[in-house]
Design a protein around this motif. Structure first.
Motif, mmCIF file in Angstrom:
data_model
loop_
_atom_site.group_PDB
_atom_site.id
_atom_site.type_symbol
_atom_site.label_atom_id
_atom_site.label_comp_id
_atom_site.label_asym_id
_atom_site.label_seq_id
_atom_site.Cartn_x
_atom_site.Cartn_y
_atom_site.Cartn_z
ATOM 1 N N LYS A 1 2.326 11.979 -10.104
ATOM 2 C CA LYS A 1 1.647 13.157 -10.260
ATOM 3 C C LYS A 1 2.522 14.197 -9.933
ATOM 4 O O LYS A 1 1.907 15.267 -9.955
ATOM 5 C CB LYS A 1 0.567 12.995 -9.143
ATOM 6 C CG LYS A 1 -0.539 12.190 -9.554
ATOM 7 C CD LYS A 1 -1.710 12.067 -8.580
ATOM 8 C CE LYS A 1 -2.702 10.771 -8.831
ATOM 9 N NZ LYS A 1 -3.875 10.848 -8.140
ATOM 10 N N LEU B 1 0.843 -1.309 0.012
ATOM 11 C CA LEU B 1 0.069 -0.099 -0.096
ATOM 12 C C LEU B 1 0.870 1.235 -0.067
ATOM 13 O O LEU B 1 0.610 2.206 -0.608
ATOM 14 C CB LEU B 1 -0.781 0.053 1.320
ATOM 15 C CG LEU B 1 -2.055 -1.030 1.279
ATOM 16 C CD1 LEU B 1 -2.743 -1.052 2.648
ATOM 17 C CD2 LEU B 1 -3.134 -0.710 -0.054
ATOM 18 N N ALA B 2 1.723 1.192 0.845
ATOM 19 C CA ALA B 2 2.782 2.482 1.050
ATOM 20 C C ALA B 2 3.466 2.755 -0.374
ATOM 21 O O ALA B 2 3.717 3.782 -1.006
ATOM 22 C CB ALA B 2 3.852 2.394 2.177
ATOM 23 N N ALA C 1 9.978 4.453 -4.771
ATOM 24 C CA ALA C 1 9.165 4.608 -3.522
ATOM 25 C C ALA C 1 9.968 3.325 -2.683
ATOM 26 O O ALA C 1 9.946 3.402 -1.496
ATOM 27 C CB ALA C 1 7.795 4.198 -3.885
ATOM 28 N N ASP D 1 2.072 6.547 -6.746
ATOM 29 C CA ASP D 1 1.116 7.454 -7.323
ATOM 30 C C ASP D 1 1.416 8.933 -7.076
ATOM 31 O O ASP D 1 1.300 9.654 -8.290
ATOM 32 C CB ASP D 1 -0.145 7.318 -6.652
ATOM 33 C CG ASP D 1 -1.337 7.824 -7.334
ATOM 34 O OD1 ASP D 1 -1.473 7.932 -8.633
ATOM 35 O OD2 ASP D 1 -2.077 8.492 -6.664
ATOM 36 N N GLU D 2 2.023 9.408 -6.048
ATOM 37 C CA GLU D 2 2.145 10.839 -5.732
ATOM 38 C C GLU D 2 3.707 11.385 -6.672
ATOM 39 O O GLU D 2 3.548 12.375 -7.281
ATOM 40 C CB GLU D 2 2.867 10.765 -4.190
ATOM 41 C CG GLU D 2 1.831 10.806 -3.065
ATOM 42 C CD GLU D 2 2.297 10.683 -1.737
ATOM 43 O OE1 GLU D 2 3.731 10.837 -1.657
ATOM 44 O OE2 GLU D 2 1.331 10.626 -0.808
ATOM 45 N N GLY E 1 2.663 1.787 -3.402
ATOM 46 C CA GLY E 1 1.600 2.163 -4.456
ATOM 47 C C GLY E 1 1.226 3.559 -4.239
ATOM 48 O O GLY E 1 1.018 4.342 -5.296
ATOM 49 N N GLN E 2 0.857 4.024 -2.970
ATOM 50 C CA GLN E 2 0.570 5.251 -2.789
ATOM 51 C C GLN E 2 1.675 6.466 -3.017
ATOM 52 O O GLN E 2 1.575 7.227 -3.741
ATOM 53 C CB GLN E 2 0.246 5.687 -1.253
ATOM 54 C CG GLN E 2 -0.290 7.036 -1.025
ATOM 55 C CD GLN E 2 -0.701 7.077 0.449
ATOM 56 O OE1 GLN E 2 -0.639 6.183 1.434
ATOM 57 N NE2 GLN E 2 -1.302 8.126 0.567
ATOM 58 N N ARG E 3 2.990 5.966 -2.791
ATOM 59 C CA ARG E 3 3.969 6.746 -3.042
ATOM 60 C C ARG E 3 4.378 7.009 -4.544
ATOM 61 O O ARG E 3 4.595 8.074 -4.869
ATOM 62 C CB ARG E 3 5.395 6.532 -2.066
ATOM 63 C CG ARG E 3 6.545 7.422 -2.479
ATOM 64 C CD ARG E 3 6.231 8.874 -2.044
ATOM 65 N NE ARG E 3 7.550 9.400 -2.105
ATOM 66 C CZ ARG E 3 7.303 10.765 -2.571
ATOM 67 N NH1 ARG E 3 6.316 11.503 -2.693
ATOM 68 N NH2 ARG E 3 8.766 11.284 -2.724
ATOM 69 N N THR F 1 7.805 2.777 -8.700
ATOM 70 C CA THR F 1 7.947 1.762 -7.831
ATOM 71 C C THR F 1 9.160 1.812 -7.080
ATOM 72 O O THR F 1 9.595 1.505 -5.753
ATOM 73 C CB THR F 1 7.228 0.429 -8.088
ATOM 74 O OG1 THR F 1 7.814 0.138 -9.500
ATOM 75 C CG2 THR F 1 5.933 0.791 -8.704
#
Length: 66
Positions: free
Chosen positions: A34, A23-24, A53, A30-31, A26-28, A50
């Motif tokens: 963007k 989860l971490a 991250a 995504d950030e 994937g979220q990072r 990835t």
């Protein structure tokens, strides 16, 4: 450093919880996709989001709560 070594270090930072790590990362990632700036000091121009991250978590640049 090899991917297995980086993943091992990242897992240690999440108390060996692969779900929280996934989860971490994937979220990072995504950030980063963007427009967030990487926290690593090395050149990340040719790295995947990835991988950046995972390196940030393994290096202790990010704190994971969970």
């Amino acid at each position: 450093m090899r991917l297995e070594e980086r993943m091992s270090q990242a897992l240690k930072r999440t108390n060996n919880d692969r779900y929280i790590l996934a989860l971490a990362v994937g979220q990072r990632a995504d950030e980063l996709s963007k427009g967030a700036k990487p926290l690593l000091e090395q050149n990340t121009q040719h790295m995947k989001y990835t991988d950046i991250a995972i390196d940030e978590i393994a290096g202790g640049f990010l704190t994971i709560d969970g």
